[in-house]
Design a protein around this motif. Structure first.
Motif: not given
Length: 336
Positions: A66-73
Motif C-alpha cells: 500500500d504505497v502512498a502518493p508522493q506529494g499532493a494526492p
C-alpha cells in the motif's frame, strides 16, 4: 465467433528442437540458496502488509503493498495485478511513476503467490477478484483503477465484470488468455502436471521467462535473470512440493476459466495495452489481432488500443521510458 489459433504439436516440437540445437547450455548457478516459498528474500520495492482471510475453511493471509502518493494526492487509487510467473515485486517502476502523479497504489500478491499463503485449494479468478476487493474494503477504498499484467490481465477483466461499481478505469496489459483454448486440446492431468512441476530445473525456469523476450533475446537483462534465480531458489527448499502443487492448480485456472466472454460486459473505460511483439499468443500478429479484438469488444466505444512497437511481454522491464508514459496518461485521464 472467437477464433482459436494454436500451433500444432509437431510445429512446437520442431521449433523446440531447433532452438535447443542453437541455444548454448546455461549452467546452473552455484550461488543460489534455498528460498522461502513466501518470498521473504524477494526484493520488494515497498513494505508488505497482510490481510487475514478464511478460504475453504483454511486461515490464510494475503500480502499487499500500500504505497502512498508522493506529494499532493489526486484522490484516486490504482490496484495492480501481477502475472503468473511473478508477484507484486516486479512493479517497482510502475508504482513510482503512479505515486509521483498523486495516485495511491495497492499491489496485492494473490493467494498462492509471493508473500501470501500457499493453501491447497481450488483456485479461480472469481476468488482472486473477491480477495482483491476485500483488500480495498479493509482499506475503506470504494473505487479504484485496475491494471492487470499477463495472467493479471485476465483477473482484471474478471474483477471489472464482478465489481463494475468499483472499477473506475481498466488497463489490460499484455494479457494471456486471449483465446478460449479449451476446444483445441483436452484438459491435462493435474497429477502428471504436478510430477513435471516437481522436476523443475534452473534451465527450464529460465527458458520459461526467456519467452517474454523471444522477439529480442538481447532484451534479457539482470532483472529478468534475478527473477529466474528467485524462482529456482524455491525449488531447492523443503516446501517446494507444496508450492509445486499450488502452481499446478493455478496453471489450470487459465485453461478452465477463460475471460474472453467477459470483455463485452466490461463497463469501465478500458485500455488494451502493452508490447506489440508479444510472442505468447503464438506470433506478434496473432497477439496484435486479438488485442484489437479485445479493445473492440468493450461496449459503447469504451475500449482503446495502445501497443508499443519493439517490446514484448513485460515492457516495463524492457523499456520503462517507452512504457510508463502512455500507461500513466490513460490513468490520469480518469483523475481529472
Amino acid at each position: 465467433m472467437i477464433r482459436r489459433i494454436f500451433p500444432t504439436a509437431a510445429v512446437l516440437l520442431i521449433a523446440a528442437a531447433a532452438s535447443a540445437q542453437t541455444r548454448p547450455t546455461i549452467p546452473t548457478p552455484a550461488d543460489v540458496k534455498p528460498g522461502s516459498i513466501t518470498c521473504e528474500e524477494c526484493p520488494y520495492p515497498f513494505p508488505s502488509s497482510y490481510l487475514p482471510l478464511t478460504l475453504y475453511g483454511q486461515d490464510v493471509r494475503m500480502a499487499y503493498m500500500d504505497v502512498a502518493p508522493q506529494g499532493a494526492p489526486n484522490g484516486h487509487t490504482v490496484m495492480i495485478f501481477h502475472g503468473n510467473n511473478f508477484a507484486g515485486f516486479y512493479f517497482g517502476n510502475i508504482i513510482e511513476a503512479l505515486r509521483k502523479e498523486g495516485f495511491r497504489v495497492i499491489v496485492p500478491d494473490q493467494i498462492g503467490y509471493g508473500r501470501s499463503s500457499k493453501p491447497i485449494i481450488p483456485y479461480s479468478f472469481n476468488d482472486m477478484a473477491r480477495n482483491s476487493r476485500a483488500i480495498l474494503q479493509s482499506l475503506k477504498i470504494d473505487k479504484a483503477m485496475i491494471v492487470g499484467h499477463s495472467m493479471g490481465g485476465m483477473l482484471a477483466a474478471r474483477f471489472a465484470t464482478q465489481y463494475p461499481d468499483v472499477t473506475e478505469r481498466l488497463v489490460i496489459y499484455n494479457p494471456i488468455g486471449l483465446t478460449d483454448g479449451r476446444f483445441g486440446r483436452p484438459a491435462g492431468s493435474v497429477d502428471e502436471q504436478y510430477k513435471n512441476a516437481l522436476g523443475a530445473t534452473y534451465q527450464g525456469i529460465r527458458a520459461g521467462l526467456m519467452r517474454y523476450v523471444a522477439h529480442n533475446p538481447a532484451a534479457w537483462n539482470p532483472e529478468f535473470e534475478n527473477y529466474a534465480k528467485i524462482r529456482y531458489s524455491w525449488t531447492l527448499g523443503a516446501e517446494w512440493p507444496r508450492l509445486a502443487m499450488v502452481q499446478t492448480l493455478i496453471n489450470n485456472v487459465n485453461y478452465a476459466d477463460p475471460v474472453v466472454y467477459d470483455w463485452p460486459n466490461i463497463k469501465a473505460p478500458t485500455l488494451a495495452f502493452g508490447g506489440a511483439e508479444d510472442m505468447l499468443a503464438g506470433t506478434p500478429k496473432v497477439f496484435q489481432d486479438r488485442m484489437k479484438f479485445l479493445a473492440d469488444s468493450i461496449p459503447n466505444g469504451n475500449g482503446k488500443l495502445h501497443l508499443i512497437p519493439g517490446l514484448g511481454h513485460v515492457p516495463h522491464m524492457e523499456d520503462a521510458a517507452k512504457t510508463l508514459p502512455p500507461l500513466v496518461a490513460f490513468l490520469k485521464e480518469g483523475a481529472r
